[in-house]
Design an enzyme around this catalytic site. Sequence first.
Site, PDB file in Angstrom:
ATOM      1  N   ARG A 154       0.847  -1.201   0.000  1.00  0.00           N
ATOM      2  CA  ARG A 154       0.000   0.000   0.000  1.00  0.00           C
ATOM      3  C   ARG A 154       0.874   1.239   0.000  1.00  0.00           C
ATOM      4  O   ARG A 154       1.750   1.377   0.846  1.00  0.00           O
ATOM      5  CB  ARG A 154      -0.856   0.034   1.268  1.00  0.00           C
ATOM      6  CG  ARG A 154      -2.086  -0.760   1.180  1.00  0.00           C
ATOM      7  CD  ARG A 154      -3.089  -0.379   2.231  1.00  0.00           C
ATOM      8  NE  ARG A 154      -2.572  -0.087   3.568  1.00  0.00           N
ATOM      9  CZ  ARG A 154      -3.333   0.221   4.582  1.00  0.00           C
ATOM     10  NH1 ARG A 154      -4.640   0.292   4.436  1.00  0.00           N
ATOM     11  NH2 ARG A 154      -2.825   0.454   5.765  1.00  0.00           N
ATOM     12  N   THR A 158      -1.412   7.450  -0.470  1.00  0.00           N
ATOM     13  CA  THR A 158      -2.726   7.300  -1.121  1.00  0.00           C
ATOM     14  C   THR A 158      -3.500   6.091  -0.609  1.00  0.00           C
ATOM     15  O   THR A 158      -4.706   5.990  -0.838  1.00  0.00           O
ATOM     16  CB  THR A 158      -2.545   7.107  -2.635  1.00  0.00           C
ATOM     17  OG1 THR A 158      -1.859   5.851  -2.853  1.00  0.00           O
ATOM     18  CG2 THR A 158      -1.735   8.231  -3.252  1.00  0.00           C
ATOM     19  N   ASP A 172       0.640  -4.036  12.309  1.00  0.00           N
ATOM     20  CA  ASP A 172       1.009  -4.411  10.935  1.00  0.00           C
ATOM     21  C   ASP A 172       1.318  -5.911  10.907  1.00  0.00           C
ATOM     22  O   ASP A 172       2.315  -6.355  11.487  1.00  0.00           O
ATOM     23  CB  ASP A 172       2.233  -3.587  10.501  1.00  0.00           C
ATOM     24  CG  ASP A 172       2.620  -3.846   9.050  1.00  0.00           C
ATOM     25  OD1 ASP A 172       2.700  -5.037   8.656  1.00  0.00           O
ATOM     26  OD2 ASP A 172       2.854  -2.886   8.308  1.00  0.00           O
ATOM     27  N   ASP A 205       4.873  -6.859   9.631  1.00  0.00           N
ATOM     28  CA  ASP A 205       5.929  -6.554  10.603  1.00  0.00           C
ATOM     29  C   ASP A 205       5.893  -7.529  11.780  1.00  0.00           C
ATOM     30  O   ASP A 205       6.934  -7.981  12.259  1.00  0.00           O
ATOM     31  CB  ASP A 205       5.771  -5.124  11.127  1.00  0.00           C
ATOM     32  CG  ASP A 205       6.201  -4.077  10.121  1.00  0.00           C
ATOM     33  OD1 ASP A 205       6.914  -4.440   9.161  1.00  0.00           O
ATOM     34  OD2 ASP A 205       5.820  -2.901  10.281  1.00  0.00           O
TER      35      ASP A 205
HETATM   36  C1  PRP Z   1      -1.163  -4.599   4.440  1.00  0.00           C
HETATM   37  C2  PRP Z   1      -1.969  -5.870   4.603  1.00  0.00           C
HETATM   38  C3  PRP Z   1      -2.786  -5.915   3.337  1.00  0.00           C
HETATM   39  C4  PRP Z   1      -3.050  -4.474   3.071  1.00  0.00           C
HETATM   40  C5  PRP Z   1      -4.430  -4.174   3.551  1.00  0.00           C
HETATM   41  O1  PRP Z   1      -0.069  -4.825   3.617  1.00  0.00           O
HETATM   42  O2  PRP Z   1      -1.210  -7.017   4.778  1.00  0.00           O
HETATM   43  O3  PRP Z   1      -2.098  -6.503   2.243  1.00  0.00           O
HETATM   44  O4  PRP Z   1      -2.079  -3.709   3.822  1.00  0.00           O
HETATM   45  O5  PRP Z   1      -4.776  -2.887   3.242  1.00  0.00           O
HETATM   46  P1  PRP Z   1      -5.913  -2.492   2.207  1.00  0.00           P
HETATM   47  O6  PRP Z   1      -7.100  -3.377   2.483  1.00  0.00           O
HETATM   48  O7  PRP Z   1      -6.161  -1.061   2.580  1.00  0.00           O
HETATM   49  O8  PRP Z   1      -5.364  -2.645   0.827  1.00  0.00           O
HETATM   50  P2  PRP Z   1       1.144  -3.797   3.479  1.00  0.00           P
HETATM   51  O9  PRP Z   1       0.923  -2.828   2.394  1.00  0.00           O
HETATM   52  O10 PRP Z   1       1.453  -3.211   4.829  1.00  0.00           O
HETATM   53  O11 PRP Z   1       2.322  -4.717   2.985  1.00  0.00           O
HETATM   54  P3  PRP Z   1       3.102  -5.888   3.764  1.00  0.00           P
HETATM   55  O12 PRP Z   1       2.139  -7.042   3.897  1.00  0.00           O
HETATM   56  O13 PRP Z   1       4.222  -6.186   2.825  1.00  0.00           O
HETATM   57  O14 PRP Z   1       3.561  -5.362   5.095  1.00  0.00           O
END
Ligand code: PRP
Length: 206
Positions: free
Chosen positions: A101, A105, A197, A200
């Site tokens: 993400r 945005t 997260d 993490d």
């Molecule tokens: C997080 C989570 C989802 C997403 C959810 O990933 O694991 O994939 O955000 O958000 P959304 O429903 O608003 O799209 P992140 O971008 O933190 O990546 P990561 O899993 O690599 O930490």
Amino acid sequence: MVFESKHPLVKHKLTLMRDVDTKPKKFRELIREVTMLLCYEATSDLLTREKTVTTPMGTAVGRELSEQIGLIPILRAGLGMVHGIWEMMPGAEVWHIGLYRDEETLMPVSYYNKLPTSPTVQVCLVLDPMLATGGSAIATVDILKNWGAQRIKFVGLLAAPEGIRALHTAHPDVPIHIAQIDAHLNDIGFIVPGLGDAGDRQFGTG
Ligand code: PRP
């Protein structure tokens, strides 16, 4: 359709995952275990066909799965959900989708996709512990539908009502299996009260 688990073990383990004092090793064990329980619920309508086997006492007419299952973990956090399902369905194919993400945005940005040109599975389980805005899940289902996937289900741990609404609006044919629906998203797009997260907390980063 939205299926929020009512299973006591799911609730118990999810509460341990939320706890800020739960360390990555324990968190990884829990995500595997909760996913096994959610998978049990999400796979209750898989198709089977008759199969006859010889027992030590004679012949038994049983059933075997007749559909090929694909697991689609959204990187990174979805990775930890693969192993629990693999323990029950070792023949499931795993197709990784890399999305993160954008912090400003909140829109998903694609960085990895190695799906073959035509579908190899009949049922796709999209795995991501967090359904926040829903952007990542919607983008993944878009990719799978363009690939030609017929039956797609989303399996996750925590969802915000905003994410459920968005995914259901974009893809009303995709059932959502979730351990718990939380209160809301905060102003930086995190589920509240959530668990932080999920990437993490599994990988010890952040
Ligand atoms: C997080 C989570 C989802 C997403 C959810 O990933 O694991 O994939 O955000 O958000 P959304 O429903 O608003 O799209 P992140 O971008 O933190 O990546 P990561 O899993 O690599 O930490």
